[in-house]
Design a protein around this motif. Structure first.
Motif, PDB file in Angstrom:
ATOM      1  N   ILE A 210      -2.032  37.187  23.757  1.00  0.00           N
ATOM      2  CA  ILE A 210      -3.153  37.520  24.600  1.00  0.00           C
ATOM      3  C   ILE A 210      -2.955  38.648  25.706  1.00  0.00           C
ATOM      4  O   ILE A 210      -3.801  38.848  26.195  1.00  0.00           O
ATOM      5  CB  ILE A 210      -3.578  36.248  25.156  1.00  0.00           C
ATOM      6  CG1 ILE A 210      -2.710  35.776  26.171  1.00  0.00           C
ATOM      7  CG2 ILE A 210      -3.809  35.241  24.158  1.00  0.00           C
ATOM      8  CD1 ILE A 210      -3.034  34.382  26.943  1.00  0.00           C
ATOM      9  N   LEU A 211      -1.886  39.582  25.486  1.00  0.00           N
ATOM     10  CA  LEU A 211      -1.707  40.246  26.392  1.00  0.00           C
ATOM     11  C   LEU A 211      -1.651  41.743  25.874  1.00  0.00           C
ATOM     12  O   LEU A 211      -1.128  41.773  24.733  1.00  0.00           O
ATOM     13  CB  LEU A 211      -0.364  40.300  27.425  1.00  0.00           C
ATOM     14  CG  LEU A 211      -0.230  39.008  28.369  1.00  0.00           C
ATOM     15  CD1 LEU A 211       1.140  38.897  28.892  1.00  0.00           C
ATOM     16  CD2 LEU A 211      -1.112  39.261  29.458  1.00  0.00           C
ATOM     17  N   PRO A 212      -2.048  42.905  26.342  1.00  0.00           N
ATOM     18  CA  PRO A 212      -2.101  44.087  25.710  1.00  0.00           C
ATOM     19  C   PRO A 212      -0.607  44.382  25.526  1.00  0.00           C
ATOM     20  O   PRO A 212       0.382  44.226  25.981  1.00  0.00           O
ATOM     21  CB  PRO A 212      -2.743  45.032  26.954  1.00  0.00           C
ATOM     22  CG  PRO A 212      -2.576  44.219  28.116  1.00  0.00           C
ATOM     23  CD  PRO A 212      -2.609  42.937  27.843  1.00  0.00           C
ATOM     24  N   VAL A 213      -0.356  45.299  24.462  1.00  0.00           N
ATOM     25  CA  VAL A 213       0.937  46.037  24.021  1.00  0.00           C
ATOM     26  C   VAL A 213       0.854  47.447  24.570  1.00  0.00           C
ATOM     27  O   VAL A 213       0.242  48.074  24.325  1.00  0.00           O
ATOM     28  CB  VAL A 213       1.006  45.950  22.656  1.00  0.00           C
ATOM     29  CG1 VAL A 213       2.325  46.673  22.290  1.00  0.00           C
ATOM     30  CG2 VAL A 213       0.878  44.622  22.010  1.00  0.00           C
ATOM     31  N   LYS A 214       2.030  47.738  25.339  1.00  0.00           N
ATOM     32  CA  LYS A 214       2.223  48.927  25.887  1.00  0.00           C
ATOM     33  C   LYS A 214       3.379  49.791  25.379  1.00  0.00           C
ATOM     34  O   LYS A 214       4.710  48.868  25.400  1.00  0.00           O
ATOM     35  CB  LYS A 214       2.172  49.061  27.565  1.00  0.00           C
ATOM     36  CG  LYS A 214       0.960  48.563  27.989  1.00  0.00           C
ATOM     37  CD  LYS A 214       1.008  48.367  29.494  1.00  0.00           C
ATOM     38  CE  LYS A 214      -0.300  47.849  30.081  1.00  0.00           C
ATOM     39  NZ  LYS A 214      -0.402  47.678  31.708  1.00  0.00           N
ATOM     40  N   ALA A 215       3.406  50.898  25.117  1.00  0.00           N
ATOM     41  CA  ALA A 215       4.624  51.544  24.376  1.00  0.00           C
ATOM     42  C   ALA A 215       5.782  51.624  25.282  1.00  0.00           C
ATOM     43  O   ALA A 215       5.784  52.034  26.564  1.00  0.00           O
ATOM     44  CB  ALA A 215       4.456  53.038  24.063  1.00  0.00           C
ATOM     45  N   GLY A 216       7.076  51.061  24.907  1.00  0.00           N
ATOM     46  CA  GLY A 216       8.068  51.057  25.701  1.00  0.00           C
ATOM     47  C   GLY A 216       8.362  49.598  26.668  1.00  0.00           C
ATOM     48  O   GLY A 216       9.404  49.696  27.124  1.00  0.00           O
ATOM     49  N   GLU A 217       7.239  48.866  26.539  1.00  0.00           N
ATOM     50  CA  GLU A 217       7.398  47.739  27.541  1.00  0.00           C
ATOM     51  C   GLU A 217       7.284  46.531  27.003  1.00  0.00           C
ATOM     52  O   GLU A 217       6.651  46.242  25.959  1.00  0.00           O
ATOM     53  CB  GLU A 217       6.080  48.004  28.380  1.00  0.00           C
ATOM     54  CG  GLU A 217       5.898  46.919  29.650  1.00  0.00           C
ATOM     55  CD  GLU A 217       4.891  47.348  30.320  1.00  0.00           C
ATOM     56  OE1 GLU A 217       3.901  46.533  30.795  1.00  0.00           O
ATOM     57  OE2 GLU A 217       4.484  48.629  30.675  1.00  0.00           O
ATOM     58  N   LEU A 218       7.839  45.534  27.323  1.00  0.00           N
ATOM     59  CA  LEU A 218       7.959  44.246  27.162  1.00  0.00           C
ATOM     60  C   LEU A 218       6.913  43.515  28.041  1.00  0.00           C
ATOM     61  O   LEU A 218       6.522  43.629  29.234  1.00  0.00           O
ATOM     62  CB  LEU A 218       9.287  43.370  27.462  1.00  0.00           C
ATOM     63  CG  LEU A 218      10.579  43.899  26.478  1.00  0.00           C
ATOM     64  CD1 LEU A 218      10.979  45.038  26.716  1.00  0.00           C
ATOM     65  CD2 LEU A 218      11.586  42.950  26.606  1.00  0.00           C
ATOM     66  N   GLN A 219       6.163  42.727  27.055  1.00  0.00           N
ATOM     67  CA  GLN A 219       4.698  42.354  27.806  1.00  0.00           C
ATOM     68  C   GLN A 219       4.849  41.197  29.091  1.00  0.00           C
ATOM     69  O   GLN A 219       4.186  41.601  29.993  1.00  0.00           O
ATOM     70  CB  GLN A 219       3.954  41.691  26.773  1.00  0.00           C
ATOM     71  CG  GLN A 219       3.448  42.464  25.538  1.00  0.00           C
ATOM     72  CD  GLN A 219       2.890  41.689  24.375  1.00  0.00           C
ATOM     73  OE1 GLN A 219       3.489  41.243  23.790  1.00  0.00           O
ATOM     74  NE2 GLN A 219       1.770  41.662  24.631  1.00  0.00           N
ATOM     75  N   CYS A 220       5.887  40.452  28.949  1.00  0.00           N
ATOM     76  CA  CYS A 220       6.000  39.281  30.082  1.00  0.00           C
ATOM     77  C   CYS A 220       7.183  38.588  30.201  1.00  0.00           C
ATOM     78  O   CYS A 220       8.131  38.973  29.234  1.00  0.00           O
ATOM     79  CB  CYS A 220       4.651  38.401  30.039  1.00  0.00           C
ATOM     80  SG  CYS A 220       4.705  37.409  28.570  1.00  0.00           S
ATOM     81  N   ARG A 221       7.535  38.092  31.269  1.00  0.00           N
ATOM     82  CA  ARG A 221       8.720  37.197  31.399  1.00  0.00           C
ATOM     83  C   ARG A 221       8.398  35.844  30.415  1.00  0.00           C
ATOM     84  O   ARG A 221       7.469  35.441  30.327  1.00  0.00           O
ATOM     85  CB  ARG A 221       8.805  36.410  32.771  1.00  0.00           C
ATOM     86  CG  ARG A 221       9.233  37.771  33.819  1.00  0.00           C
ATOM     87  CD  ARG A 221       9.050  37.176  35.227  1.00  0.00           C
ATOM     88  NE  ARG A 221       9.368  38.084  36.414  1.00  0.00           N
ATOM     89  CZ  ARG A 221       8.908  39.025  36.966  1.00  0.00           C
ATOM     90  NH1 ARG A 221       7.389  39.162  36.242  1.00  0.00           N
ATOM     91  NH2 ARG A 221       9.155  39.973  37.711  1.00  0.00           N
ATOM     92  N   CYS A 222       9.480  35.403  29.940  1.00  0.00           N
ATOM     93  CA  CYS A 222       9.420  34.112  29.091  1.00  0.00           C
ATOM     94  C   CYS A 222       9.042  32.955  29.769  1.00  0.00           C
ATOM     95  O   CYS A 222       9.350  33.058  30.968  1.00  0.00           O
ATOM     96  CB  CYS A 222      10.439  33.869  28.167  1.00  0.00           C
ATOM     97  SG  CYS A 222      10.771  35.326  26.873  1.00  0.00           S
ATOM     98  N   LEU A 223       8.484  32.086  29.417  1.00  0.00           N
ATOM     99  CA  LEU A 223       8.076  30.785  29.908  1.00  0.00           C
ATOM    100  C   LEU A 223       9.338  30.099  30.567  1.00  0.00           C
ATOM    101  O   LEU A 223      10.605  29.868  29.833  1.00  0.00           O
ATOM    102  CB  LEU A 223       7.335  29.700  28.834  1.00  0.00           C
ATOM    103  CG  LEU A 223       6.054  30.032  28.546  1.00  0.00           C
ATOM    104  CD1 LEU A 223       5.668  29.327  27.499  1.00  0.00           C
ATOM    105  CD2 LEU A 223       5.200  29.938  29.524  1.00  0.00           C
ATOM    106  N   GLY A 224       9.108  29.830  31.893  1.00  0.00           N
ATOM    107  CA  GLY A 224      10.312  29.166  32.493  1.00  0.00           C
ATOM    108  C   GLY A 224      11.559  30.016  32.930  1.00  0.00           C
ATOM    109  O   GLY A 224      12.688  29.505  33.384  1.00  0.00           O
ATOM    110  N   VAL A 225      11.343  31.445  32.837  1.00  0.00           N
ATOM    111  CA  VAL A 225      12.165  32.312  33.175  1.00  0.00           C
ATOM    112  C   VAL A 225      11.669  32.977  34.512  1.00  0.00           C
ATOM    113  O   VAL A 225      11.007  33.744  34.354  1.00  0.00           O
ATOM    114  CB  VAL A 225      12.762  33.300  31.913  1.00  0.00           C
ATOM    115  CG1 VAL A 225      13.789  34.137  32.641  1.00  0.00           C
ATOM    116  CG2 VAL A 225      12.962  32.605  30.713  1.00  0.00           C
ATOM    117  N   ASN A 226      12.820  32.792  35.456  1.00  0.00           N
ATOM    118  CA  ASN A 226      12.451  33.530  36.860  1.00  0.00           C
ATOM    119  C   ASN A 226      13.302  34.645  36.862  1.00  0.00           C
ATOM    120  O   ASN A 226      14.430  34.703  37.362  1.00  0.00           O
ATOM    121  CB  ASN A 226      12.580  32.672  37.882  1.00  0.00           C
ATOM    122  CG  ASN A 226      12.237  33.248  39.316  1.00  0.00           C
ATOM    123  OD1 ASN A 226      11.672  34.166  39.422  1.00  0.00           O
ATOM    124  ND2 ASN A 226      12.163  32.325  40.350  1.00  0.00           N
TER     125      ASN A 226
END
Length: 332
Positions: A106-122
């Motif tokens: 549900i997040l946009p894809v940006k070239a060369g970028e990982l979209q977000c931190r995984c659940l439960g990972v600080n």
């Protein structure tokens, strides 16, 4: 997952040619294709167009891991594989047996970028003093425990190697050994291993930007760059290249590679020497082994530099062992 079928390809994804896995994707009608950044980059550099040559319209997601996927790799997937997929680049660790930063539908894809931190990972980026950075490059650090983190390493007396590997720099925080930049929106950009950072003329630079420049050349199929100290004083930065079939590394091609690096990056990035090799040493999941090569060329015995069982091509280290022996002989 309920109703899902796992599809596994057992064999070399480059034999008998680079099309074999794409043929598998078409034949199996797979919807999610998980692979490595190294494989996608090799397909891109080989000028392949899988979306034209095979029916990949059932694909909904392409997953990439093992090493950072370049912005050019992102664009190649959307241009040459399928324009309507979720391209999910994922980064994690073998010892924690998990991902740290990944993708989200549900997040946009940006070239060369990982979209977000995984659940439960600080996951955070730290500066050398342990301060959290945003939109700046820092050490990738996990500040809270994860269920899959190891409590110890086998045959590690008094947890010495465990502590030195992950907790020495920031006590109480897991330092993974990668450079990362977290954007204000929460995306992450992995910039390579922090323990293989090149420090040229006092300027720190990541290897990934050099790979992006060099591997744009049609003559270069793959590359490896490292920096290490010679005689405890002189800093040496060689570049190793795997050339396209039928080519040889002559003075004209060396000049072209150097000029490409100079124009795309800076004169500081131009290597001291360029060597042609048959293959880049990689882990089982396709990650370039910069640190072990650096250790071998610095004089550390091969058995202390790398676990050969964790490599996909252990024979690739033979070249660097021979080069290290040659360099030591020349210094006598």
């Amino acid at each position: 997952l309920t109703g899902a079928t796992s599809l596994l390809y057992d064999g070399n994804p480059g034999f008998p040619d680079m099309d074999v896995v794409w043929k598998f994707a078409e034949k199996s009608k797979m919807t999610i294709f998980g692979t490595s950044a190294a494989y996608l980059s090799t397909c891109m550099n080989s000028r392949m167009e899988p979306g034209r040559d095979y029916d990949l319209t059932r694909l909904r997601e392409v997953g990439s891991t093992g090493s950072p996927l370049s912005p050019e790799g992102f664009r190649w997937v959307y241009d040459k594989v399928n324009h309507d997929v979720l391209l999910g680049s994922v980064s994690g660790g073998t010892d924690p047996c998990s991902a740290f930063v990944g993708c989200c539908p549900i997040l946009p894809v940006k070239a060369g970028e990982l979209q977000c931190r995984c659940l439960g990972v600080n996951a955070q980026a730290f500066d050398p003093q342990g301060n959290i950075l945003t939109d700046q490059v820092g050490e990738l650090v996990i500040t809270d425990p994860m269920p899959s983190m190891p409590l110890y390493l086998w045959n590690d007396t008094a947890d010495k190697r465990y502590q030195e590997s992950y907790f020495d720099m920031y006590p109480g925080n897991w330092r993974h050994g990668d450079w990362v930049k977290f954007t204000p929106e929460g995306g992450g950009i992995i910039l390579g291993r922090s323990d293989s950072t090149i420090n040229r003329f006092g300027v720190r630079m990541g290897s990934s930007e050099i790979y992006a420049a060099v591997e744009e050349l049609p003559e270069v199929a793959d590359s490896l760059v490292i920096g290490y100290t010679v005689n405890k004083e002189d800093y040496h930065m060689p570049l190793f290249v795997v050339l396209a079939p039928g080519l040889s590394l002559d003075a004209i091609l060396k000049q072209k590679i150097n000029q490409k690096i100079r124009n795309a990056l800076s004169p500081r990035h131009v290597p001291d020497e360029i060597y042609a090799i048959d293959e880049v040493p990689t882990t089982l999941n396709g990650k370039k082994l910069e640190v072990p090569v650096k250790k071998v060329l610095s004089g550390i015995p091969l058995e202390d530099a790398v676990n050969l069982d964790s490599m996909s091509n252990p024979q690739a280290m033979d070249y660097f062992v021979a080069l290290a022996e040659k360099d030591r002989y020349n210094m006598l």
